[in-house]
Scaffold this motif. Structure first.
Motif, PDB file in Angstrom:
ATOM      1  N   VAL A  54       0.856  -1.179   0.000  1.00  0.00           N
ATOM      2  CA  VAL A  54       0.000   0.000   0.000  1.00  0.00           C
ATOM      3  C   VAL A  54       0.896   1.233   0.000  1.00  0.00           C
ATOM      4  CG1 VAL A  54      -1.716   1.328   1.276  1.00  0.00           C
ATOM      5  CG2 VAL A  54      -1.892  -1.168   1.171  1.00  0.00           C
ATOM      6  N   HIS A  55       0.727   2.067  -1.011  1.00  0.00           N
ATOM      7  CA  HIS A  55       1.520   3.292  -1.135  1.00  0.00           C
ATOM      8  C   HIS A  55       0.607   4.489  -0.853  1.00  0.00           C
ATOM      9  CE1 HIS A  55       4.789   1.059  -3.167  1.00  0.00           C
ATOM     10  NE2 HIS A  55       3.797   0.388  -3.745  1.00  0.00           N
ATOM     11  N   VAL A  56       1.087   5.409  -0.031  1.00  0.00           N
ATOM     12  CA  VAL A  56       0.325   6.608   0.288  1.00  0.00           C
ATOM     13  C   VAL A  56       1.129   7.821  -0.156  1.00  0.00           C
ATOM     14  CG1 VAL A  56      -0.885   7.900   2.072  1.00  0.00           C
ATOM     15  CG2 VAL A  56      -0.613   5.416   2.302  1.00  0.00           C
ATOM     16  N   LEU A  57       0.573   8.594  -1.074  1.00  0.00           N
ATOM     17  CA  LEU A  57       1.215   9.804  -1.573  1.00  0.00           C
ATOM     18  C   LEU A  57       0.366  11.001  -1.182  1.00  0.00           C
ATOM     19  CD1 LEU A  57       1.528   7.381  -3.890  1.00  0.00           C
ATOM     20  CD2 LEU A  57       2.808   9.175  -5.054  1.00  0.00           C
ATOM     21  N   THR A  58       1.002  12.030  -0.694  1.00  0.00           N
ATOM     22  CA  THR A  58       0.265  13.226  -0.308  1.00  0.00           C
ATOM     23  C   THR A  58       0.292  14.245  -1.443  1.00  0.00           C
ATOM     24  OG1 THR A  58       2.239  14.139   0.757  1.00  0.00           O
ATOM     25  CG2 THR A  58       0.754  12.839   2.117  1.00  0.00           C
ATOM     26  N   ASP A  59      -0.320  15.400  -1.216  1.00  0.00           N
ATOM     27  CA  ASP A  59      -0.400  16.423  -2.259  1.00  0.00           C
ATOM     28  C   ASP A  59       0.831  17.313  -2.224  1.00  0.00           C
ATOM     29  OD1 ASP A  59      -1.677  19.278  -0.818  1.00  0.00           O
ATOM     30  OD2 ASP A  59      -1.543  17.416   0.309  1.00  0.00           O
TER      31      ASP A  59
END
Length: 577
Positions: A54-59
């Motif tokens: 699971v990859h989480v990228l922010t803005d």
């Protein structure tokens, strides 16, 4: 959304069409380029599951950070830090990380100086320059993202910004049946209001009239703009003593990080009344326009000096010298000094200041601070020596941990850090307004808008001759005549001093036994003296004082939160049902 075998969820406002979403997800998987998911229109974090990790990228701006904490053998992540902190601490006031709170107060030019630490112990923060990877058999990992913004010339950047702004506004207008917008009279909110009307919206356009403003230019400009756009339903909300800064701060909805909007909560409620009455599903604000469209301070002069662009430096420095009442030679000399100052030297200078037991900081930024890669807040001089020394150790560690390919000593890097600071500030504002019933959107902090502005150097989008030349080049032909020629900004300093006097007793009580002193973050005599100066009509460091007051109010709110019902244990039988 799903694209076999992957799934993705977007947290925030993603304005992409279904086709754009599926294309981006396919490209991210086939090319192993998760950053493609950041290049869609809107402002959002994205959670992508490729079937293994699971990859989480922010803005880009930090409006949508992701927090995570260890829980048993796994990791839990969330878009809000409060529930994660409550997993470990029933009383959230006891979960405070004093070093992180102090860094936010004393080092605002370094919004993410010490890695992933959040304001809560045991909870880490993944901000706009990092991505989070979660794997069943490995601990959570964060890694720094490299910039994917492609350099462009002015004409290309103009076209990119025009497309990004029109998309940002148009898709929001058509996604909301009821729309509202700020119309402050300034360039940024006025541009968005006009674009919203031209996109077919019929927005309620709100102007706040400060009863103690030194001039009424903002209201005058707002009214002249509204006349040219008949689809704008213009409403002027005039403030009074009940809407002054520092009023009714204890009524601020809870946020998961300290918010400077606590100080102006009464004004915010009053200003958004028309939007609430209109049942607005989207309220546009110009927040972030200043930092994405220009270079903060005068740091771009250092870039000009480093590039030996002597003619441009002489012209720009002379213009600012006249405006700031400084000798032009002094400004040029400061620019050359900045150009020769590497980032580690900046951090060491900040460290030396923090270890000075007689540290004093100015209520207003000096020329040297305007021409610096980073500067201390006025509140830093109020910090306890023990806490300041703790920050110093982290600053020295940071000098030896510069990532490859990153040059923090440039006006572009200063602008990026300012964007991150404003993103965090706008996030707090958004949390507050959402609780009040009015969802606020800041298109200037959209990923595509930021990328378009950063495609050119800070020196190319900033000039003493024109306010926000890139904005004028991008959408000037769509704006009413004269709108983008404005060079002045409203001055609300008098309002702040009136707010101090109107709320003198509760402010004195707030600083009588502050939680910040109990946490050994600051010596309360400093902010008390600043308050005394402000009440006496003398010049006071209002920025530092406001940050301390907002943080103190936030800490006291945490002490009153009941978190007992936030998490409930579930048996395996219940989960199967």
């Amino acid at each position: 959304m799903t694209e076999h075998p992957a799934r993705a969820a977007f947290l925030g406002t993603c304005l992409a069409t279904n086709d754009e979403l599926h294309h981006a997800l396919r490209a991210a998987l086939s090319e192993s380029r998760l950053d493609v998911l950041q290049e869609l229109p809107g402002s959002y974090a994205v959670v992508a599951d490729d079937g293994h990790t699971v990859h989480v990228l922010t803005d880009r701006a930090g409006l949508h950070p992701v927090f995570h904490t260890r829980l048993g053998e796994g990791t839990m992540f969330a878009s809000n830090a409060l529930p994660l902190a409550a997993l470990h601490h029933r009383n959230l006031g006891e979960a405070i990380n004093p070093a992180a709170v102090a860094a936010g107060l004393f080092l605002p030019d370094l919004p993410d100086p010490f890695g992933p630490a959040s304001v809560f112990r045991g909870v880490e923060r993944t901000g706009p320059t990092h991505t989070l990877a979660l794997h069943p058999q490995r601990p959570a990992q964060t890694r720094r993202l490299t910039s994917t913004v492609q350099p462009a010339n002015i004409e290309e950047a103009r076209s990119l910004l025009r497309d990004a702004l029109l998309t940002a506004v148009d898709r929001r207008v058509h996604g909301a049946s009821n729309l509202s917008t700020d119309l402050s009279g300034g360039l940024d909110s006025s541009t968005l209001a006009v674009l919203a009307a031209q996109a077919g919206g019929v927005p309620v356009a709100v102007t706040y009239a400060d009863p103690y403003a030194i001039n009424d230019e903002d209201v005058h400009f707002a009214r002249s703009i509204a006349v040219t756009e008949p689809r704008l339903h213009h409403v002027v909300m005039t403030g009074d003593d009940a809407t002054l800064p520092f009023t009714a701060m204890d009524s601020t909805p809870v946020t998961d990080e300290p918010s400077l909007d606590t100080v102006i909560i009464a004004r915010t409620r009053h200003r958004l009344t028309p939007a609430l009455a209109h049942h607005s599903q989207c309220h546009l604000t110009g927040d972030g326009g200043d930092v994405v469209l220009t270079a903060p301070g005068l740091t771009y002069l250092g870039d000009l000096a480093r590039a030996r662009r002597r003619r441009a430096l002489r012209h720009e420095a002379s213009g600012w010298a006249r405006l700031r009442h400084h000798p032009a030679r002094q400004v040029r000399r400061a620019a050359h000094k900045l150009a020769r100052t590497p980032w580690p030297d900046t951090l060491r200078h900040l460290a030396d200041q923090l270890t000075d037991p007689h540290l004093t900081t100015s209520a207003r930024r000096t020329l040297a601070q305007h021409l610096a890669w980073a500067a201390l807040s006025p509140a830093a001089s109020w910090g306890t020596l023990r806490t300041r020394r703790g920050l110093v150790g982290r600053l020295y560690a940071a000098t030896a941990q510069l990532p490859d390919g990153v040059r923090p000593d440039s006006a572009g890097a200063v602008a990026q850090r300012a964007i991150h600071w404003h993103g965090a500030a706008t996030r707090g504002f958004s949390q507050i307004t959402r609780t009040l019933g009015t969802p606020v959107q800041a298109p200037f902090l959209d990923n595509q808008v930021i990328d378009a502005c950063q495609a050119v150097t800070a020196a190319e989008r900033t000039t003493v001759d024109q306010a926000k030349p890139l904005l004028s080049a991008a959408v000037g032909d769509l704006m009413p005549a004269g709108l983008l020629d404005r060079r002045t900004k409203g001055d609300y300093t008098a309002c702040e001093y009136h707010g101090l006097r109107a709320n003198a007793d509760p402010l004195r009580a707030l600083l009588a036994h502050p939680r910040l002193a109990e946490l050994d973050i600051l010596n309360p005599d400093g902010p008390r003296e600043a308050l005394r100066l402000g009440l006496a009509g003398a010049t006071a460091p209002l920025g530092g004082l406001g940050a301390v007051i907002a943080t103190e109010t936030w800490l006291r709110t945490l002490d009153t939160l009941d978190t007992t019902g936030w998490w409930e244990p579930h048996t395996p039988q219940e989960e199967q049902q």
